[in-house]
Design an enzyme around this catalytic site. Structure first.
Site, short mmCIF file in Angstrom:
data_model
loop_
_atom_site.label_atom_id
_atom_site.label_comp_id
_atom_site.label_asym_id
_atom_site.label_seq_id
_atom_site.Cartn_x
_atom_site.Cartn_y
_atom_site.Cartn_z
CG HIS A 19 -2.03 0.98 1.17
ND1 HIS A 19 -3.36 0.62 1.22
CD2 HIS A 19 -2.03 2.34 1.07
CE1 HIS A 19 -4.12 1.70 1.15
NE2 HIS A 19 -3.32 2.76 1.07
CG HIS A 21 -1.67 6.24 -2.25
ND1 HIS A 21 -2.82 6.11 -3.02
CD2 HIS A 21 -1.98 5.71 -1.04
CE1 HIS A 21 -3.77 5.53 -2.30
NE2 HIS A 21 -3.28 5.28 -1.09
CG ASP A 23 -1.02 10.61 -5.81
OD1 ASP A 23 -0.89 9.51 -5.24
OD2 ASP A 23 -2.12 11.19 -5.92
N GLY A 181 -9.92 7.72 -1.76
CA GLY A 181 -10.53 9.03 -1.55
C GLY A 181 -11.36 9.03 -0.28
CG HIS A 208 -8.15 3.24 0.21
ND1 HIS A 208 -7.60 2.81 -0.97
CD2 HIS A 208 -7.19 3.97 0.85
CE1 HIS A 208 -6.35 3.26 -1.05
NE2 HIS A 208 -6.08 3.96 0.03
CD GLU A 211 -7.47 6.09 5.39
OE1 GLU A 211 -6.43 6.75 5.52
OE2 GLU A 211 -8.00 5.86 4.28
CG ASP A 300 -1.52 5.77 3.12
OD1 ASP A 300 -1.90 5.45 1.98
OD2 ASP A 300 -2.25 6.39 3.92
#
EC number: 3.5.4.4
Length: 362
Positions: A19, A21, A23, A181, A208, A211, A300
């Protein structure tokens, strides 16, 4: 003789990451250089240290919605093929430098088309960057395998289109699909069409869930959507009761997830930043690990959380007293849960992870 559990020694250990990301993991210096190169004028700081501080401070907001706001700047400089290629290549190089031997890095192609790129062109650029990063890491003596998850934004209406993109690129480096998101108001079941498409094509996906939102999000992800893994999933503790003697009683959802060996992609530092948990010491990771849920350690967003796999492991060691055998178990958990073929997973476990941990354990 057992190797001391220091940060430097943890960096030597082989790691598997599920996991992360794309960006959320740029180098601050790269953000600055790409902004100058492509005319992005909205950066909140104009030196690498100041920019790193901004991302870290802005992300430490106590809210998932506010945590996501700084991504406008990283996405803003990732709108053309050369920038995407560079960010992807540097991502692989940075992970390899931390002795990550396998990684699944995710990103949302729909966020990178403002400059006129097609979704396919976006994925092509990222996969080419990953491949070049793998070659550079191998030349440096740090072999790493990196695969891609394409993500759909849960507040948008393109999830079926992104799922189709995942299938088009399934033999070129994309191994799965995800939605990400803000959770509140955007349940997983809103994207059932995309998940059904993935299942109909015998493809894998993570969601996701749990969370920033509670058990209903996790329940939908598993019962309605059929997720293979859970992104975060920390709120599963709401379905676990601890009595006065410290004994745990699992509810039906928690029992199902443990029995089915559903992997949890846990991201401790990020969960503190978003307010999902109050501190690393209060993170449910340890409770779930001791109850033998399939927990994995993840970053993350390395830029926003100012972290690495080694740092996440060190924080867990400091909070819960883990030893090398625990870190090896969490690493093998991740490798078992990867979206690549069984024989590939087994080869990395048997030929890379176990032998290198044997040296550390002594």
């Amino acid at each position: 003789m057992t190797t001391p559990l220091t940060f430097d020694n943890i960096r030597r250990a082989p790691k598997a990451l599920l996991h992360d990301h794309l960006d959320g993991g740029l180098r601050p210096s790269t953000v600055l250089e790409l902004a100058e190169q492509y005319g992005y004028e909205d950066l909140p700081a104009h030196d690498a240290d100041g920019l790193a501080t901004f991302f870290r401070t802005a992300a430490h907001s106590g809210s998932l919605v506010r945590y996501l706001e700084p991504f406008a700047h990283t996405v803003g400089v990732m709108q053309n093929p050369d920038a995407l290629h560079r960010v992807a290549r540097e991502c692989v190089e940075d992970l390899a430098a931390d002795n990550v031997v396998y990684a699944e890095v995710r990103f949302a192609p729909e966020l990178h088309i403002d400059g006129g790129l097609s979704l396919d062109a976006v994925v092509d650029a990222v996969l080419a960057g990953f491949a070049d990063g793998e070659k550079a890491a191998a030349a440096d003596g740090r072999a790493i395998t990196v695969r891609c998850l394409v993500t759909a934004m849960r507040h948008a209406a393109r999830s079926r289109e992104i799922a189709e993109l995942a299938i088009r690129f399934r033999d070129k480096g994309v191994v799965g699909f995800d939605i990400a998101g803000a959770e509140a108001g955007y349940p997983p079941s809103r994207h059932l069409d995309a998940f059904e498409y993935m299942r109909s094509n015998n493809a894998r996906f993570t969601i996701h869930a749990g969370e920033a939102f509670g058990l209903p999000s996790i329940h939908e992800a598993i019962a309605f959507c059929g997720a293979d893994r859970l992104g975060h999933g920390v709120r599963i503790v709401d379905d676990i009761e601890i009595d006065a003697d410290g004994n745990a009683k699992l509810g039906r959802l928690a029992s199902l997830l443990r029995d089915k060996r559903i992997p949890f992609e846990m991201c401790p530092s990020s969960n503190v930043q978003t307010g999902a948990v109050a501190s690393i010491a209060e993170h449910p990771f340890d409770r779930l690990a001791r109850l033998r849920f399939r927990v994995t350690v993840n970053t993350d967003n390395r830029l926003m959380s100012d972290t690495s796999m080694s740092m996440e492991m060190l924080r867990l060691v400091e909070a819960f007293g883990y030893g090398w055998s625990d870190l090896e178990r969490f690493t093998i958990n991740a490798m078992k849960s990867a979206f690549i073929a069984f024989d590939e997973r087994l080869a990395i476990i048997d030929e890379v992870i176990k032998p290198r941990y044997a040296v550390l354990v002594g």
